[in-house]
Design a protein around this motif. Structure first.
Motif, PDB file in Angstrom:
ATOM      1  N   ALA A  56      12.259  -2.951 -10.501  1.00 45.38           N
ATOM      2  CA  ALA A  56      13.683  -3.233 -10.327  1.00 45.38           C
ATOM      3  C   ALA A  56      14.073  -4.649 -10.732  1.00 45.38           C
ATOM      4  O   ALA A  56      15.252  -4.938 -10.936  1.00 45.38           O
ATOM      5  N   ALA A  57      13.096  -5.529 -10.852  1.00 48.61           N
ATOM      6  CA  ALA A  57      13.391  -6.951 -11.040  1.00 48.61           C
ATOM      7  C   ALA A  57      14.249  -7.231 -12.276  1.00 48.61           C
ATOM      8  O   ALA A  57      15.167  -8.046 -12.232  1.00 48.61           O
ATOM      9  N   GLU A  58      13.962  -6.549 -13.366  1.00 45.14           N
ATOM     10  CA  GLU A  58      14.667  -6.830 -14.622  1.00 45.14           C
ATOM     11  C   GLU A  58      16.161  -6.527 -14.554  1.00 45.14           C
ATOM     12  O   GLU A  58      16.943  -7.108 -15.303  1.00 45.14           O
ATOM     13  N   LYS A  59      16.544  -5.630 -13.667  1.00 45.70           N
ATOM     14  CA  LYS A  59      17.959  -5.252 -13.584  1.00 45.70           C
ATOM     15  C   LYS A  59      18.731  -6.098 -12.562  1.00 45.70           C
ATOM     16  O   LYS A  59      19.962  -6.027 -12.521  1.00 45.70           O
ATOM     17  N   PHE A  60      18.020  -6.862 -11.706  1.00 44.26           N
ATOM     18  CA  PHE A  60      18.719  -7.727 -10.765  1.00 44.26           C
ATOM     19  C   PHE A  60      19.449  -8.819 -11.538  1.00 44.26           C
ATOM     20  O   PHE A  60      19.013  -9.245 -12.607  1.00 44.26           O
ATOM     21  N   THR A  61      20.569  -9.272 -10.990  1.00 43.11           N
ATOM     22  CA  THR A  61      21.355 -10.297 -11.665  1.00 43.11           C
ATOM     23  C   THR A  61      20.552 -11.572 -11.834  1.00 43.11           C
ATOM     24  O   THR A  61      20.561 -12.202 -12.890  1.00 43.11           O
ATOM     25  N   TYR A  62      19.845 -11.969 -10.769  1.00 40.68           N
ATOM     26  CA  TYR A  62      19.042 -13.194 -10.842  1.00 40.68           C
ATOM     27  C   TYR A  62      17.856 -13.097  -9.886  1.00 40.68           C
ATOM     28  O   TYR A  62      18.003 -12.708  -8.732  1.00 40.68           O
ATOM     29  N   ILE A  63      16.678 -13.453 -10.418  1.00 34.90           N
ATOM     30  CA  ILE A  63      15.473 -13.504  -9.595  1.00 34.90           C
ATOM     31  C   ILE A  63      15.003 -14.951  -9.543  1.00 34.90           C
ATOM     32  O   ILE A  63      14.699 -15.553 -10.567  1.00 34.90           O
TER      33      ILE A  63
ATOM     34  N   ILE B  96       0.834  -1.208   0.000  1.00 36.15           N
ATOM     35  CA  ILE B  96       0.000   0.000   0.000  1.00 36.15           C
ATOM     36  C   ILE B  96       0.870   1.260   0.000  1.00 36.15           C
ATOM     37  O   ILE B  96       1.854   1.352   0.723  1.00 36.15           O
ATOM     38  N   GLU B  97       0.476   2.220  -0.833  1.00 34.23           N
ATOM     39  CA  GLU B  97       1.181   3.508  -0.872  1.00 34.23           C
ATOM     40  C   GLU B  97       0.748   4.355   0.326  1.00 34.23           C
ATOM     41  O   GLU B  97      -0.381   4.252   0.786  1.00 34.23           O
ATOM     42  N   PRO B  98       1.634   5.165   0.872  1.00 36.22           N
ATOM     43  CA  PRO B  98       3.009   5.425   0.428  1.00 36.22           C
ATOM     44  C   PRO B  98       4.049   4.578   1.162  1.00 36.22           C
ATOM     45  O   PRO B  98       5.222   4.936   1.198  1.00 36.22           O
ATOM     46  N   PHE B  99       3.618   3.460   1.738  1.00 37.89           N
ATOM     47  CA  PHE B  99       4.509   2.681   2.601  1.00 37.89           C
ATOM     48  C   PHE B  99       5.367   1.688   1.811  1.00 37.89           C
ATOM     49  O   PHE B  99       5.947   0.766   2.381  1.00 37.89           O
ATOM     50  N   ASP B 100       5.435   1.928   0.508  1.00 34.52           N
ATOM     51  CA  ASP B 100       6.316   1.158  -0.371  1.00 34.52           C
ATOM     52  C   ASP B 100       7.599   1.931  -0.691  1.00 34.52           C
ATOM     53  O   ASP B 100       8.447   1.461  -1.451  1.00 34.52           O
ATOM     54  N   MET B 101       7.737   3.122  -0.109  1.00 39.92           N
ATOM     55  CA  MET B 101       8.841   4.011  -0.464  1.00 39.92           C
ATOM     56  C   MET B 101      10.205   3.377  -0.214  1.00 39.92           C
ATOM     57  O   MET B 101      11.070   3.359  -1.108  1.00 39.92           O
ATOM     58  N   ALA B 102      10.443   2.847   0.970  1.00 43.44           N
ATOM     59  CA  ALA B 102      11.770   2.318   1.303  1.00 43.44           C
ATOM     60  C   ALA B 102      12.125   1.122   0.417  1.00 43.44           C
ATOM     61  O   ALA B 102      13.244   1.035  -0.113  1.00 43.44           O
ATOM     62  N   THR B 103      11.174   0.217   0.251  1.00 49.23           N
ATOM     63  CA  THR B 103      11.417  -0.960  -0.593  1.00 49.23           C
ATOM     64  C   THR B 103      11.730  -0.533  -2.020  1.00 49.23           C
ATOM     65  O   THR B 103      12.719  -0.987  -2.623  1.00 49.23           O
ATOM     66  N   ASN B 104      10.908   0.344  -2.569  1.00 51.02           N
ATOM     67  CA  ASN B 104      11.093   0.785  -3.954  1.00 51.02           C
ATOM     68  C   ASN B 104      12.415   1.513  -4.153  1.00 51.02           C
ATOM     69  O   ASN B 104      13.139   1.265  -5.123  1.00 51.02           O
ATOM     70  N   ALA B 105      12.744   2.409  -3.217  1.00 47.28           N
ATOM     71  CA  ALA B 105      13.959   3.216  -3.356  1.00 47.28           C
ATOM     72  C   ALA B 105      15.215   2.353  -3.233  1.00 47.28           C
ATOM     73  O   ALA B 105      16.148   2.473  -4.040  1.00 47.28           O
ATOM     74  N   ALA B 106      15.246   1.474  -2.228  1.00 48.55           N
ATOM     75  CA  ALA B 106      16.426   0.619  -2.034  1.00 48.55           C
ATOM     76  C   ALA B 106      16.563  -0.374  -3.186  1.00 48.55           C
ATOM     77  O   ALA B 106      17.672  -0.638  -3.662  1.00 48.55           O
ATOM     78  N   ALA B 107      15.427  -0.917  -3.644  1.00 48.36           N
ATOM     79  CA  ALA B 107      15.464  -1.876  -4.752  1.00 48.36           C
ATOM     80  C   ALA B 107      15.946  -1.208  -6.037  1.00 48.36           C
ATOM     81  O   ALA B 107      16.745  -1.787  -6.786  1.00 48.36           O
ATOM     82  N   ALA B 108      15.465   0.006  -6.288  1.00 46.27           N
ATOM     83  CA  ALA B 108      15.883   0.729  -7.489  1.00 46.27           C
ATOM     84  C   ALA B 108      17.383   1.019  -7.446  1.00 46.27           C
ATOM     85  O   ALA B 108      18.079   0.932  -8.471  1.00 46.27           O
ATOM     86  N   TYR B 109      17.883   1.365  -6.267  1.00 44.10           N
ATOM     87  CA  TYR B 109      19.318   1.665  -6.121  1.00 44.10           C
ATOM     88  C   TYR B 109      20.144   0.403  -6.392  1.00 44.10           C
ATOM     89  O   TYR B 109      21.145   0.442  -7.123  1.00 44.10           O
ATOM     90  N   ALA B 110      19.695  -0.729  -5.815  1.00 46.95           N
ATOM     91  CA  ALA B 110      20.400  -2.001  -6.031  1.00 46.95           C
ATOM     92  C   ALA B 110      20.337  -2.405  -7.494  1.00 46.95           C
ATOM     93  O   ALA B 110      21.317  -2.919  -8.051  1.00 46.95           O
ATOM     94  N   ALA B 111      19.188  -2.156  -8.125  1.00 50.07           N
ATOM     95  CA  ALA B 111      19.023  -2.507  -9.530  1.00 50.07           C
ATOM     96  C   ALA B 111      19.973  -1.715 -10.416  1.00 50.07           C
ATOM     97  O   ALA B 111      20.586  -2.263 -11.343  1.00 50.07           O
ATOM     98  N   ASP B 112      20.126  -0.431 -10.130  1.00 47.80           N
ATOM     99  CA  ASP B 112      21.025   0.408 -10.924  1.00 47.80           C
ATOM    100  C   ASP B 112      22.482  -0.034 -10.777  1.00 47.80           C
ATOM    101  O   ASP B 112      23.228  -0.079 -11.759  1.00 47.80           O
TER     102      ASP B 112
END
Length: 396
Positions: free
Chosen positions: A365-372, A324-340
């Motif tokens: 972010a999933a597509e940029k992770f090395t392996y899912i 639920i928004e906006p409580f996805d902020m930390a997950t989304n931000a950290a995942a995007a950083y790891a993905a980049d």
């Protein structure tokens, strides 16, 4: 790597009993998410290209030894034919005269799908006679179902002892990714572990603190660790009966070489709903009538800085109430950083588990992770350091 792969097998003219996971969601007889089917395509096509004839073994649902029509694999045939780009035959059982006739009639360039192995109670019982009946249908056994490798069933474990056995492409990719992330990783290694309960991931945490350099704890689990430090977490989801265990985990990590990272700031609200009024506070300032629903931006910055220095990342679970928004902020931000970082080649990132895959997809972010990994329970048990019967059988 101690398991045999398809490349080491002579497949020409051989019937290859191939255990796959095609337990896909369906609606009105139509596959609604073909991800698991798509993931077995490389194995099937490679067997065909090498002159082998794939005979697919799979389960669907939990029929508990009964013939449940709604759990038949036959409706999957059109989706499989579209994915494999070849004819897919179907046999109404995985043993017996009909299955043997279908296997005997199989021609080069064709695939045979056998009916749900779990229609037989002997399958989950790993009955040796049942495994022997299946083994009569093929010359080689290929396990491409890592997601079922934590089950010692006849089609996941028993068969590997009866025929020359190897790992399929998906199994090979899973094992290579997981061994690279945990058994012989490039360091420093960071693990992100989130979720609701410490109790459900106790073995995972205990194993990881001995193998990683940084352990980031998020979600409801983090609240339990904060409470273990004497911090008031208000009405937050927390297992207060697990605080002693949390303290033990922190002490073991401190005594070793693992640094545990907990939220330094939190996002709190009085209601658990999308768009609820919220505020960001220091981790030790949760109002008694509020609940912690996410980590704050300072925590994300800390996690990002750790990822900057890391070489390997293992991710299991969200950092907050990502649904639920906006409580996805930390997950989304950290995942995007790891993905980049992963996309730049600076980080090897491996993620798995149902909520994890959903959260990373949501974050884009999933597509940029090395392996899912799509394996769920098997992924978790591997991370917990457990021996998976289906994998151990391939090693033997």
């Amino acid at each position: 790597m101690s398991w045999t792969t398809l490349d080491q097998m002579d497949l020409k003219g051989k019937r290859v009993l191939t255990r796959v996971d095609i337990n896909v969601p369906m609606e009105n007889g139509v596959v609604t998410d073909a991800t698991r089917i798509e993931r077995i395509v490389p194995t099937v096509k490679d067997i065909l290209a090498a002159g082998g004839m794939p005979i697919l073994l799979a389960h669907f649902g939990r029929p508990k030894g009964e013939r449940v029509p709604e759990m038949s694999l036959q409706p999957l045939v059109p989706a499989l034919e579209a994915a494999f780009e070849c004819d897919v035959m179907f046999a109404a059982d995985c043993i017996g005269v009909g299955a043997a006739a279908a296997a005997g009639a199989l021609q080069a360039g064709q695939v045979l799908l056998l009916e749900n192995t779990r229609y037989h109670a002997a399958e989950p019982a790993n009955d040796p006679d049942f495994a022997a009946e299946m083994a009569k249908l093929g010359d080689i056994y290929c396990n491409d179902a890592f997601s079922a490798a934590h089950r010692a069933h006849a089609s996941t474990e028993g068969l590997a002892h009866l025929l020359p056995a190897c790992a399929g492409r998906l199994m090979q990719a899973e094992l290579s990714a997981l061994e690279g992330a945990l058994s012989s990783p490039e360091r420093p290694v960071v693990a992100v572990v989130g979720g609701a309960k410490v109790s459900s991931k106790l073995e995972l945490l205990s194993n990881l603190i001995e193998k990683v350099d940084y352990l980031v704890i998020g979600g409801g689990m983090a609240n339990t660790f904060l409470a273990a430090q004497g911090i008031d977490v208000g009405k937050s989801l927390a297992e207060h009966d697990m605080t002693d265990t949390a303290r033990e985990i922190m002490a073991k990590a401190s005594a070793g070489a693992c640094e545990i990272i907990l939220p330094s700031d939190i996002v709190v609200a009085r209601e658990f709903k999308a768009g609820a009024a919220n505020e960001t506070l220091p981790a030790d300032a949760c109002p008694s009538d509020a609940m912690i629903l996410d980590a704050g931006p300072a925590t994300v910055s800390r996690v990002s800085s750790v990822l900057d220095s890391a070489k390997t990342l293992i991710w299991n679970g969200p950092l907050g109430a990502f649904e639920i928004e906006p409580f996805d902020m930390a997950t989304n931000a950290a995942a995007a950083y790891a993905a980049d970082l992963s996309a730049k080649g600076a980080l090897i990132s491996v993620a798995g588990g149902g909520d994890t895959v959903a959260a990373l997809n949501e974050a884009g972010a999933a597509e940029k992770f090395t392996y899912i990994s799509t394996a769920g329970g098997a992924f978790l048990e591997w991370m917990e350091g457990k021996v998976l019967p289906g994998v151990a059988a391939l090693n033997s």
